[in-house]
Design an enzyme around this catalytic site. Structure first.
Site, PDB file in Angstrom:
ATOM      1  N   CYS A  58       0.852  -1.196   0.000  1.00  0.00           N
ATOM      2  CA  CYS A  58       0.000   0.000   0.000  1.00  0.00           C
ATOM      3  C   CYS A  58       0.894   1.255   0.000  1.00  0.00           C
ATOM      4  O   CYS A  58       1.694   1.454   0.927  1.00  0.00           O
ATOM      5  CB  CYS A  58      -0.914  -0.026   1.220  1.00  0.00           C
ATOM      6  SG  CYS A  58      -1.791  -1.603   1.384  1.00  0.00           S
ATOM      7  N   CYS A  61       1.222   3.639   3.098  1.00  0.00           N
ATOM      8  CA  CYS A  61       1.338   3.102   4.459  1.00  0.00           C
ATOM      9  C   CYS A  61       2.764   3.013   4.995  1.00  0.00           C
ATOM     10  O   CYS A  61       3.663   2.481   4.342  1.00  0.00           O
ATOM     11  CB  CYS A  61       0.680   1.728   4.512  1.00  0.00           C
ATOM     12  SG  CYS A  61       0.542   1.098   6.209  1.00  0.00           S
ATOM     13  N   CYS A  98     -10.438   0.264  18.968  1.00  0.00           N
ATOM     14  CA  CYS A  98     -10.146  -0.355  17.667  1.00  0.00           C
ATOM     15  C   CYS A  98      -8.708  -0.837  17.627  1.00  0.00           C
ATOM     16  O   CYS A  98      -7.788  -0.045  17.856  1.00  0.00           O
ATOM     17  CB  CYS A  98     -10.326   0.648  16.535  1.00  0.00           C
ATOM     18  SG  CYS A  98     -11.904   1.461  16.539  1.00  0.00           S
ATOM     19  N   CYS A 129     -13.565  -3.194  18.002  1.00  0.00           N
ATOM     20  CA  CYS A 129     -13.387  -3.150  16.546  1.00  0.00           C
ATOM     21  C   CYS A 129     -11.978  -3.664  16.266  1.00  0.00           C
ATOM     22  O   CYS A 129     -11.056  -3.352  17.027  1.00  0.00           O
ATOM     23  CB  CYS A 129     -13.520  -1.708  16.063  1.00  0.00           C
ATOM     24  SG  CYS A 129     -13.147  -1.509  14.305  1.00  0.00           S
ATOM     25  N   CYS A 189     -17.261  -1.488   9.154  1.00  0.00           N
ATOM     26  CA  CYS A 189     -16.644  -0.162   9.155  1.00  0.00           C
ATOM     27  C   CYS A 189     -15.800  -0.116   7.886  1.00  0.00           C
ATOM     28  O   CYS A 189     -14.796  -0.824   7.779  1.00  0.00           O
ATOM     29  CB  CYS A 189     -15.771  -0.002  10.400  1.00  0.00           C
ATOM     30  SG  CYS A 189     -14.812   1.529  10.380  1.00  0.00           S
ATOM     31  N   ARG A 261     -17.023   8.892   9.773  1.00  0.00           N
ATOM     32  CA  ARG A 261     -15.903   9.190  10.670  1.00  0.00           C
ATOM     33  C   ARG A 261     -14.908  10.150  10.027  1.00  0.00           C
ATOM     34  O   ARG A 261     -14.362   9.870   8.954  1.00  0.00           O
ATOM     35  CB  ARG A 261     -15.187   7.894  11.060  1.00  0.00           C
ATOM     36  CG  ARG A 261     -14.027   8.094  12.025  1.00  0.00           C
ATOM     37  CD  ARG A 261     -13.353   6.756  12.307  1.00  0.00           C
ATOM     38  NE  ARG A 261     -14.311   5.790  12.804  1.00  0.00           N
ATOM     39  CZ  ARG A 261     -14.611   5.629  14.086  1.00  0.00           C
ATOM     40  NH1 ARG A 261     -14.005   6.342  14.988  1.00  0.00           N
ATOM     41  NH2 ARG A 261     -15.502   4.739  14.451  1.00  0.00           N
TER      42      ARG A 261
HETATM   43  N1  SAM Z   1      -3.420  -4.211   7.473  1.00  0.00           N
HETATM   44  C1  SAM Z   1      -4.823  -4.123   7.524  1.00  0.00           C
HETATM   45  C2  SAM Z   1      -5.422  -3.666   6.212  1.00  0.00           C
HETATM   46  O1  SAM Z   1      -4.823  -2.882   5.504  1.00  0.00           O
HETATM   47  O2  SAM Z   1      -6.524  -4.124   5.907  1.00  0.00           O
HETATM   48  C3  SAM Z   1      -5.335  -3.240   8.650  1.00  0.00           C
HETATM   49  C4  SAM Z   1      -4.585  -1.993   9.067  1.00  0.00           C
HETATM   50  S1  SAM Z   1      -4.504  -0.676   7.844  1.00  0.00           S
HETATM   51  C5  SAM Z   1      -3.291   0.382   8.524  1.00  0.00           C
HETATM   52  C6  SAM Z   1      -6.072   0.148   8.012  1.00  0.00           C
HETATM   53  C7  SAM Z   1      -6.385   1.311   7.110  1.00  0.00           C
HETATM   54  O3  SAM Z   1      -5.710   2.482   7.578  1.00  0.00           O
HETATM   55  C8  SAM Z   1      -5.997   1.228   5.649  1.00  0.00           C
HETATM   56  O4  SAM Z   1      -6.886   0.486   4.885  1.00  0.00           O
HETATM   57  C9  SAM Z   1      -6.030   2.699   5.241  1.00  0.00           C
HETATM   58  O5  SAM Z   1      -7.308   3.030   4.751  1.00  0.00           O
HETATM   59  C10 SAM Z   1      -5.728   3.442   6.537  1.00  0.00           C
HETATM   60  N2  SAM Z   1      -4.415   4.105   6.479  1.00  0.00           N
HETATM   61  C11 SAM Z   1      -3.205   3.498   6.561  1.00  0.00           C
HETATM   62  N3  SAM Z   1      -2.198   4.381   6.450  1.00  0.00           N
HETATM   63  C12 SAM Z   1      -2.775   5.600   6.268  1.00  0.00           C
HETATM   64  C13 SAM Z   1      -2.262   6.909   6.077  1.00  0.00           C
HETATM   65  N4  SAM Z   1      -0.954   7.149   6.020  1.00  0.00           N
HETATM   66  N5  SAM Z   1      -3.138   7.931   5.947  1.00  0.00           N
HETATM   67  C14 SAM Z   1      -4.473   7.690   5.996  1.00  0.00           C
HETATM   68  N6  SAM Z   1      -5.010   6.466   6.166  1.00  0.00           N
HETATM   69  C15 SAM Z   1      -4.179   5.425   6.295  1.00  0.00           C
HETATM   70 FE1  SF4 Z   2      -1.499  -2.107   3.579  1.00  0.00          FE
HETATM   71 FE2  SF4 Z   2      -0.474  -0.930   5.724  1.00  0.00          FE
HETATM   72 FE3  SF4 Z   2      -2.621  -2.565   6.017  1.00  0.00          FE
HETATM   73 FE4  SF4 Z   2      -0.215  -3.558   5.420  1.00  0.00          FE
HETATM   74  S1  SF4 Z   2      -0.766  -2.467   7.313  1.00  0.00           S
HETATM   75  S2  SF4 Z   2      -2.154  -4.074   4.410  1.00  0.00           S
HETATM   76  S3  SF4 Z   2       0.681  -2.012   4.109  1.00  0.00           S
HETATM   77  S4  SF4 Z   2      -2.543  -0.637   4.913  1.00  0.00           S
END
Ligand code: SAM
Ligand code: SF4
Ligand code: DTB
Length: 327
Positions: A58, A61, A98, A129, A189, A261
């Site tokens: 991603c 991230c 969460c 959550c 969610c 949210r």
């Molecule tokens: N790894 C799991 C997944 O991606 O499904 C769960 C945790 S992930 C960090 C949850 C969500 O946080 C992501 O789908 C994204 O929408 C959001 N997110 C992550 N990094 C972000 C960032 N830098 N700014 C805004 N939203 C973010």
């Molecule tokens: Fe993607 Fe970050 Fe979730 Fe991993 S933790 S699946 S890199 S959003």
């Protein structure tokens, strides 16, 4: 009255986005008032229970192993530490806790540990959550049995822009997980991120996907990208604040009974911008000075903001005022 629609066209949503700002906000706020008390906002606290070293790519991230963000990687937190954090969140006035893990999907063994956490947090009287990545049907059933209230799994962006952001998991994979969560009877969610360099058409298309799911998600997080150094999206052009407010307003109109949210990105938003978002229909926030790996406004700042706006935190499970936040 059930006026919920699941057949929104892109052209209808475009018309909403292009309304004069005051007309759009008036429409969104009027609908908001019909379905919610406009002075109630639900507050959730986030905890990263497993940080970093995620195999997914991603582009936004900090936790992707493929990105160069400087992040201390951690193993799954011990149960006692999670319970301690949940207790503190409740004490500070959160009604939902969460827990997020940087996984593509949980193994059944890791899920056993998360289930212990869900049960322990639930026992404190908090709504629960989790966001753990992709789930099988059997895993969602186990989470339901453990008493999980919400599962967070975002679509992130439009199907059209998605390939520019993530290559290791498909849009269809996300829809499949959402279907399993829904089928298990867990509240959904699901939202996305804006400010990732996408076009307005992508925001329209993301909201269309969310609103046209068989059932609207109970909770819809709209995240403003938190730009993290070392990630491919660091330095991308920022989204105009008023375009962000428009996105909230359109989400409110398309999904009038969902909790919208005002999610990541509040640290960079002025109080005035957040006030506009609440007027436009946002009625839930993350509360506490940390999101997963990045900062969020501290509780004191949010309490002062809520006081200035006459907003009360609400516990959606009890549907009455949570006075703990102001105690
Ligand atoms: N790894 C799991 C997944 O991606 O499904 C769960 C945790 S992930 C960090 C949850 C969500 O946080 C992501 O789908 C994204 O929408 C959001 N997110 C992550 N990094 C972000 C960032 N830098 N700014 C805004 N939203 C973010
Ligand atoms: Fe993607 Fe970050 Fe979730 Fe991993 S933790 S699946 S890199 S959003
Ligand atoms: C969601 O939509 N936003 C939250 C939660 N669901 C898990 C995560 C925001 C993460 C912001 C970047 C970070 O702190 O790492």
């Amino acid at each position: 009255m059930n006026s919920l629609r699941h057949d929104w066209t892109k052209s209808e949503i475009t018309t909403l986005f292009e309304l004069p700002f005051n007309d759009l906000l008036f429409q969104a706020h009027s609908l908001h008032r019909r379905h919610f008390d406009p002075n109630h906002v639900q507050v959730s606290t986030l905890l990263s229970i497993k940080t970093g070293a995620c195999p997914e790519d991603c582009a936004y991230c900090s936790q992707s192993a493929r990105n160069d963000a400087e992040l201390e990687r951690e193993r799954l937190l011990p149960l006692e530490e999670v319970v301690e954090k949940a207790r503190a969140a409740k004490h500070n006035g959160a009604s939902r806790f969460c827990m997020g893990a940087a996984w593509r999907n949980p193994t059944d063994k890791s899920l056993d540990r998360v289930i212990e956490m869900v049960e322990a947090v639930h026992a404190l009287g908090l709504e629960t959550c989790v966001t753990l990545g992709m789930l099988t049907q059997q895993q969602t059933q186990r989470l339901k049995q453990a008493g999980l209230d919400y599962y967070n799994h975002n679509l992130d962006t439009s199907p059209e822009y998605y390939g520019d952001i993530i290559s290791t998991r498909t849009y269809e994979d996300r829809l499949d997980t959402l279907e399993h969560v829904r089928d298990a009877g867990i509240n959904v969610c699901c939202g996305g991120i804006v400010g990732m360099g996408e076009q307005q058409e992508d925001r329209i298309s993301l909201l269309q996907q969310l609103a046209n799911l068989p059932k609207h998600p109970e909770s819809v997080p709209i995240n403003m990208l938190v730009q993290v150094e070392g990630t491919p999206l660091h330095g991308v052009e920022k989204l105009d604040a008023l375009d962000f407010v428009r996105t909230i307003a359109v989400a409110r109109i398309l999904m009038p009974e969902s909790w919208i949210r005002l999610s990541a990105g509040r640290s960079e938003m002025s109080d005035e911008m957040q006030a506009l978002c609440f007027f436009a229909g946002a009625n839930s926030i993350f509360y506490g000075d940390k999101l997963l790996t990045t900062t969020n406004p501290d509780e004191n700042h949010d309490r002062v903001l809520f006081d200035k706006l006459g907003i009360n935190p609400i516990d959606t499970a009890k549907q009455d005022l949570d006075t703990a936040a102001t105690a």
